[in-house]
Scaffold this active site. Structure first.
Site, PDB file in Angstrom:
ATOM      1  N   ASN A  46       0.997  -0.984  -0.107  1.00  0.00           N
ATOM      2  CA  ASN A  46       0.059  -0.309   0.121  1.00  0.00           C
ATOM      3  C   ASN A  46       0.607   0.716   0.284  1.00  0.00           C
ATOM      4  O   ASN A  46       1.681   1.108   0.789  1.00  0.00           O
ATOM      5  CB  ASN A  46      -0.927  -0.335   1.584  1.00  0.00           C
ATOM      6  CG  ASN A  46      -1.395   1.263   1.418  1.00  0.00           C
ATOM      7  OD1 ASN A  46      -1.756   2.235   0.692  1.00  0.00           O
ATOM      8  ND2 ASN A  46      -2.375   1.182   3.168  1.00  0.00           N
ATOM      9  N   LYS A  66       0.058   4.056   0.159  1.00  0.00           N
ATOM     10  CA  LYS A  66      -0.473   5.584   0.197  1.00  0.00           C
ATOM     11  C   LYS A  66      -0.528   6.262  -0.774  1.00  0.00           C
ATOM     12  O   LYS A  66      -0.237   6.675  -1.732  1.00  0.00           O
ATOM     13  CB  LYS A  66      -0.406   5.567   1.699  1.00  0.00           C
ATOM     14  CG  LYS A  66      -0.175   4.654   2.609  1.00  0.00           C
ATOM     15  CD  LYS A  66      -0.010   4.659   4.085  1.00  0.00           C
ATOM     16  CE  LYS A  66      -0.221   3.184   3.819  1.00  0.00           C
ATOM     17  NZ  LYS A  66       0.042   3.435   6.400  1.00  0.00           N
ATOM     18  N   HIS A  93      -9.128   0.971   5.767  1.00  0.00           N
ATOM     19  CA  HIS A  93      -8.071   1.165   6.222  1.00  0.00           C
ATOM     20  C   HIS A  93      -8.234   2.357   7.128  1.00  0.00           C
ATOM     21  O   HIS A  93      -8.718   3.087   7.759  1.00  0.00           O
ATOM     22  CB  HIS A  93      -6.956   1.222   5.161  1.00  0.00           C
ATOM     23  CG  HIS A  93      -5.678   1.946   5.515  1.00  0.00           C
ATOM     24  ND1 HIS A  93      -5.725   2.517   6.562  1.00  0.00           N
ATOM     25  CD2 HIS A  93      -4.391   0.708   5.243  1.00  0.00           C
ATOM     26  CE1 HIS A  93      -3.875   2.942   6.433  1.00  0.00           C
ATOM     27  NE2 HIS A  93      -3.574   1.853   5.782  1.00  0.00           N
ATOM     28  N   GLU A 130      -6.563   4.140   7.841  1.00  0.00           N
ATOM     29  CA  GLU A 130      -6.956   6.724   7.278  1.00  0.00           C
ATOM     30  C   GLU A 130      -7.652   6.159   7.175  1.00  0.00           C
ATOM     31  O   GLU A 130      -8.095   8.336   7.441  1.00  0.00           O
ATOM     32  CB  GLU A 130      -5.055   6.366   6.978  1.00  0.00           C
ATOM     33  CG  GLU A 130      -3.873   6.155   7.797  1.00  0.00           C
ATOM     34  CD  GLU A 130      -2.714   5.821   6.926  1.00  0.00           C
ATOM     35  OE1 GLU A 130      -2.700   5.481   5.331  1.00  0.00           O
ATOM     36  OE2 GLU A 130      -2.256   5.170   7.607  1.00  0.00           O
ATOM     37  N   GLU A 189      -4.365  -5.179  11.212  1.00  0.00           N
ATOM     38  CA  GLU A 189      -3.997  -4.266  11.138  1.00  0.00           C
ATOM     39  C   GLU A 189      -4.314  -3.183  12.082  1.00  0.00           C
ATOM     40  O   GLU A 189      -4.219  -1.825  12.212  1.00  0.00           O
ATOM     41  CB  GLU A 189      -3.573  -2.713  10.488  1.00  0.00           C
ATOM     42  CG  GLU A 189      -3.831  -3.654   8.590  1.00  0.00           C
ATOM     43  CD  GLU A 189      -3.296  -2.660   7.725  1.00  0.00           C
ATOM     44  OE1 GLU A 189      -1.933  -2.707   7.257  1.00  0.00           O
ATOM     45  OE2 GLU A 189      -4.299  -1.625   7.673  1.00  0.00           O
ATOM     46  N   GLY A 241       3.137   2.614  11.086  1.00  0.00           N
ATOM     47  CA  GLY A 241       3.784   4.260  10.299  1.00  0.00           C
ATOM     48  C   GLY A 241       4.536   4.098  11.530  1.00  0.00           C
ATOM     49  O   GLY A 241       5.156   5.417  11.749  1.00  0.00           O
ATOM     50  N   SER A 261       3.897  -1.999  10.402  1.00  0.00           N
ATOM     51  CA  SER A 261       5.192  -1.877  10.958  1.00  0.00           C
ATOM     52  C   SER A 261       5.757  -2.678  10.465  1.00  0.00           C
ATOM     53  O   SER A 261       6.805  -3.552  11.056  1.00  0.00           O
ATOM     54  CB  SER A 261       5.558  -1.161  11.808  1.00  0.00           C
ATOM     55  OG  SER A 261       5.047  -0.214  12.187  1.00  0.00           O
TER      56      SER A 261
HETATM   57  P1  PGA Z   1       3.282   0.357   7.522  1.00  0.00           P
HETATM   58  O1  PGA Z   1       1.280   0.627   6.947  1.00  0.00           O
HETATM   59  O2  PGA Z   1       3.653  -1.299   7.104  1.00  0.00           O
HETATM   60  O3  PGA Z   1       4.107   1.891   7.285  1.00  0.00           O
HETATM   61  O4  PGA Z   1       2.842   0.460   8.657  1.00  0.00           O
HETATM   62  C1  PGA Z   1       0.708  -0.232   6.741  1.00  0.00           C
HETATM   63  C2  PGA Z   1      -0.675  -0.047   6.023  1.00  0.00           C
HETATM   64  O5  PGA Z   1      -1.310   0.777   6.622  1.00  0.00           O
HETATM   65  O6  PGA Z   1      -0.888  -1.048   5.261  1.00  0.00           O
END
Ligand code: PGA
Length: 252
Positions: free
Chosen positions: A10, A12, A97, A99, A169, A175, A215
């Site tokens: 992803n 983003k 997601h 976000e 997640e 992140g 992460s």
């Molecule tokens: P990240 O994001 O690997 O940067 O923690 C994962 C995600 O949001 O799908």
């Protein structure tokens, strides 16, 4: 039963058009298209078509979108529909997601409509769920995950759910550089299957792929992917670097 092994990247809201092309070329350079890992590249909307062209005829490589709208078409300025995604060769779409939940205030009712749209256009929804740090610290993580699953999946039939992927997640791991331990991931993935058993049956609970996200990186992927109920990863930051993303793909 053996489930698919899946690694989804992803991106983003990252990369220019040229950077997107270079990243995909570098991934293709390193990864054999004949390995058995399903690889899903999830770039921003403007690059779906060009990334899709680069991945065309590469077996086990697919493109996915980060979101879709609740309607097919119409006066919804700035939105992109599942119908459009299908027309550029997209096969997967992220729904729910964290976000989207946090910054765009998307709720269960939106996820249900988006998921229906996705399925109507032969897109596989990757339904993302996860608890916040507060919810984990107050020991509410199992309750929250149950609610996120039940409130959305109850609107679907077994045959619909067979076409879905779940991504666990934990919000506190996205992140942040802080990953769930393999033990925490396994515990939650097993729990998610038990919720699916209660909602549907054990057949579908054993079949549905469940990805871990948050992460995930080349250092921890192997331990996470070795867990019985972890079928792969949804990778954010580490998917922006070809070497890191490929190392994760090689971690099964
Ligand atoms: P990240 O994001 O690997 O940067 O923690 C994962 C995600 O949001 O799908």
């Amino acid at each position: 039963m053996s489930r698919l092994k899946i690694v989804a990247g992803n991106w983003k809201m990252n990369k220019s058009s040229q950077e997107a092309k270079t990243l995909v070329e570098n991934i293709l350079h390193q990864v054999s298209e004949f390995d058995n890992v399903v690889k899903i590249i999830i770039p921003p909307f403007p690059y779906l078509d060009s990334v899709g062209q680069l991945l065309k005829n590469k077996s086990n490589f697919y493109i996915g979108a980060q979101n879709c709208h609740t309607h097919d078409k119409g006066a919804y300025t700035g939105e992109v529909s599942a119908l459009m995604l299908q027309s550029v060769g997209c096969q997967y779409v992220l729904i729910g997601h964290s976000e989207r939940r946090q910054y765009f205030k998307e709720k269960d009712a939106d996820f249900i409509l988006k998921m229906k749209e996705a399925l109507a256009h032969q897109l596989t929804p990757i339904y993302c769920i996860g608890e916040t740090i507060h919810e984990r610290k107050t020991d509410n993580h199992f309750k929250v995950i149950t609610e996120q699953l039940v409130s959305v999946l109850k609107s679907f039939s077994v045959s619909d759910v067979k076409k879905m992927i779940i991504a666990y997640e934990p919000v506190w791991a996205i992140g942040t550089g802080e990953t769930a331990t393999a033990q925490q991931a396994q515990e939650m993935h097993e729990f998610i299957r038990s919720v699916v058993v209660d909602l549907f049956d054990s057949g579908i609970a054993n079949e549905i792929p469940i990805l871990y996200g948050g992460s995930c990186n080349p250092k921890n992927a192997q331990e996470l992917f070795a867990c019985k109920d972890v079928d792969g990863g949804l990778i954010g930051g580490a998917s922006l670097n070809a070497d890191d993303f490929c190392k994760i793909i090689f971690s099964f």
